[in-house]
Write a protein that holds these residues in place. Structure first.
Motif, mmCIF file in Angstrom:
data_model
loop_
_atom_site.group_PDB
_atom_site.id
_atom_site.type_symbol
_atom_site.label_atom_id
_atom_site.label_comp_id
_atom_site.label_asym_id
_atom_site.label_seq_id
_atom_site.Cartn_x
_atom_site.Cartn_y
_atom_site.Cartn_z
ATOM 1 N N ARG A 24 34.258 35.914 48.745
ATOM 2 C CA ARG A 24 32.995 35.271 48.340
ATOM 3 C C ARG A 24 33.389 33.794 48.097
ATOM 4 N N LEU A 25 32.597 33.141 48.638
ATOM 5 C CA LEU A 25 32.751 31.682 48.358
ATOM 6 C C LEU A 25 32.825 31.215 46.984
ATOM 7 N N TRP A 26 31.580 31.842 46.340
ATOM 8 C CA TRP A 26 31.423 31.153 45.121
ATOM 9 C C TRP A 26 32.413 31.798 44.010
ATOM 10 N N PHE A 27 32.865 32.869 44.394
ATOM 11 C CA PHE A 27 33.910 33.643 43.768
ATOM 12 C C PHE A 27 35.303 32.961 43.766
ATOM 13 N N GLU A 28 35.490 32.588 44.872
ATOM 14 C CA GLU A 28 36.922 32.120 45.237
ATOM 15 C C GLU A 28 37.122 30.718 44.681
ATOM 16 N N ILE A 29 35.932 29.746 44.631
ATOM 17 C CA ILE A 29 35.922 28.520 44.134
ATOM 18 C C ILE A 29 36.087 28.762 42.521
ATOM 19 N N LEU A 30 35.304 29.530 41.968
ATOM 20 C CA LEU A 30 35.522 29.794 40.487
ATOM 21 C C LEU A 30 36.740 30.242 40.026
ATOM 22 N N LEU A 31 37.424 31.170 40.969
ATOM 23 C CA LEU A 31 38.710 31.734 40.540
ATOM 24 C C LEU A 31 39.766 30.647 40.712
ATOM 25 N N ILE A 32 39.507 29.698 41.859
ATOM 26 C CA ILE A 32 40.773 28.807 41.982
ATOM 27 C C ILE A 32 40.929 27.781 40.920
ATOM 28 N N ALA A 33 39.556 27.408 40.773
ATOM 29 C CA ALA A 33 39.594 26.212 39.718
ATOM 30 C C ALA A 33 39.938 26.782 38.309
ATOM 31 N N LEU A 34 39.455 27.885 38.186
ATOM 32 C CA LEU A 34 39.979 28.532 36.717
ATOM 33 C C LEU A 34 41.373 29.017 36.581
ATOM 34 N N SER A 35 41.990 29.493 37.551
ATOM 35 C CA SER A 35 43.376 29.799 37.550
ATOM 36 C C SER A 35 44.133 28.342 37.554
ATOM 37 N N TYR A 36 43.980 27.282 38.155
ATOM 38 C CA TYR A 36 44.519 25.943 37.913
ATOM 39 C C TYR A 36 44.301 25.399 36.737
ATOM 40 N N TRP A 37 43.445 25.647 36.188
ATOM 41 C CA TRP A 37 43.001 25.045 34.770
ATOM 42 C C TRP A 37 44.045 25.766 33.682
ATOM 43 N N ILE A 38 44.140 27.239 34.002
ATOM 44 C CA ILE A 38 44.697 27.949 33.123
ATOM 45 C C ILE A 38 46.499 27.636 33.067
ATOM 46 N N TYR A 39 46.677 27.552 34.391
ATOM 47 C CA TYR A 39 47.959 27.149 34.740
ATOM 48 C C TYR A 39 48.583 25.777 34.117
ATOM 49 N N SER A 40 47.738 24.873 34.386
ATOM 50 C CA SER A 40 47.845 23.426 33.743
ATOM 51 C C SER A 40 47.966 23.627 32.249
ATOM 52 N N LEU A 41 47.125 24.575 31.663
ATOM 53 C CA LEU A 41 47.297 24.566 30.117
ATOM 54 C C LEU A 41 48.433 25.090 29.777
ATOM 55 N N ILE A 42 48.761 26.308 30.351
ATOM 56 C CA ILE A 42 50.208 26.809 29.949
ATOM 57 C C ILE A 42 51.265 25.848 30.255
ATOM 58 N N ARG A 43 51.191 25.341 31.374
ATOM 59 C CA ARG A 43 52.531 24.578 31.525
ATOM 60 C C ARG A 43 52.567 23.287 30.761
ATOM 61 N N ASN A 44 51.461 22.954 30.139
ATOM 62 C CA ASN A 44 51.623 21.737 29.349
ATOM 63 C C ASN A 44 51.730 22.141 27.985
ATOM 64 N N ALA A 45 51.327 23.305 27.516
ATOM 65 C CA ALA A 45 51.748 23.941 26.439
ATOM 66 C C ALA A 45 53.121 24.199 26.139
ATOM 67 N N VAL A 46 53.788 24.528 27.010
ATOM 68 C CA VAL A 46 55.265 24.729 27.069
ATOM 69 C C VAL A 46 55.864 23.588 26.098
ATOM 70 N N PRO A 47 56.559 23.975 25.054
ATOM 71 C CA PRO A 47 57.325 23.046 24.186
ATOM 72 C C PRO A 47 57.939 21.910 25.145
ATOM 73 N N GLU A 48 57.848 20.644 24.756
ATOM 74 C CA GLU A 48 58.634 19.674 25.460
ATOM 75 C C GLU A 48 60.039 19.656 24.982
ATOM 76 N N GLN A 49 60.866 20.327 25.210
ATOM 77 C CA GLN A 49 62.262 20.568 24.515
ATOM 78 C C GLN A 49 63.131 19.429 25.243
ATOM 79 N N ARG A 50 62.975 18.169 24.871
ATOM 80 C CA ARG A 50 63.790 17.086 25.286
ATOM 81 C C ARG A 50 65.192 17.193 25.429
#
Length: 286
Positions: free
Chosen positions: A40-66
């Protein structure tokens, strides 16, 4: 559903796989989830947008262990020297000497990562709906397992190495080829270079196109895309060769998840969503 073949308009044949492969014969909610369905188009757009937002949130929340990231970069660099593949600096300097080429690669790094991946998803949705969910699952699993790598193995890109003598091509040429350079560096975790999702995603795109495209030139372009991406991530000093290996391993994991869940690799599923056969009527009890 029988094992008959159906010729599609693209000139390729789709083999209708048995119920056990698609999960069509499964009972209950789990069986229905493992059966490819029309997206379903509406579901896929929502799923992809939400998934990428969560991915970016978690990736950037990983401590920057320089400190750990720089130590790991030094270790990667020494390991590649021992393996005889430490040519990243030579590639970086050679390509950086051609201004128009390196500027083009900076913009390639910043844009095609998203544009082509979304384009392949749209193509699958439109022309291969029966394979869409399985292929999307492989992409999501690839991206998800990469988060584990970012957490367990923080890694500085070559351009941030101490005494690495790499050129940060975005800073030098004033382009926006990386979220981790210039004014945008505070919006992205700079020490999440392993694995490379530029390679994970581009290889997913390339192999999907190669497996499903019906014209030879498209299949060739599918293979050239991840190869070109590999050159770009090295030339721009955003990744080591071994980061690309990490991206390949993540994709292998994603493909295995799709294979286990759907009982077949995505390209082996029917192009169209199989029509569920009606349940046979039970004879009345005497």
């Amino acid at each position: 559903m029988s094992d008959s073949t159906v010729t599609e308009s693209e000139g390729r044949e789709d083999v209708a796989v048995p119920r056990a492969v698609t999960g069509e014969g499964g009972r209950g909610l789990l069986g229905r989830l493992r059966h490819p369905r029309r997206p379903r188009l509406w579901f896929e757009i929502l799923l992809i947008a939400l998934s990428y937002w969560i991915y970016s949130l978690i990736r950037n929340a990983v401590p920057e262990q320089r400190s750990a990231a720089l130590r790991n970069a030094d270790w990667i660099w020494r390991t590649e020297h021992q393996l005889g593949i430490a040519v990243e600096r030579a590639v970086n300097h050679a390509v950086n000497s051609v201004s128009w080429l390196i500027v083009g690669m900076n913009y390639y790094y910043a844009t095609l990562h998203f544009v082509i991946t979304l384009g392949v998803l749209v193509w699958l949705y439109r022309w291969h709906p029966g394979r869409y969910a399985a292929t999307r699952l492989a992409l999501f699993a690839t991206t998800g397992v990469a988060l584990v790598g970012y957490y367990l193995f923080p890694l500085a890109p070559p351009r941030l190495m101490r005494d690495g003598r790499f050129v940060d091509t975005v800073m030098v040429h004033h382009t926006w080829g990386s979220m981790a350079s210039g004014d945008l560096k505070h919006m992205s975790n700079q020490y999440a270079a392993m694995p490379s999702m530029h390679i994970g995603w581009s290889l997913w795109c390339g192999l999907t196109i190669f497996a499903l495209a019906s014209v030879p030139w498209a299949r060739v372009l599918g293979l050239l895309y991840p190869a070109t991406t590999l050159l770009v991530i090295v030339a721009t000093a955003n990744h080591f060769w071994l980061d690309a290996v990490g991206g390949m391993l993540c994709l292998a994991f994603g493909a295995a998840v799709a294979r286990i869940w759907y009982g077949a690799l995505p390209h082996a599923l029917p192009r169209r969503v199989p029509v569920r056969a009606p349940e046979p009527a039970q004879a009345p009890s005497p």
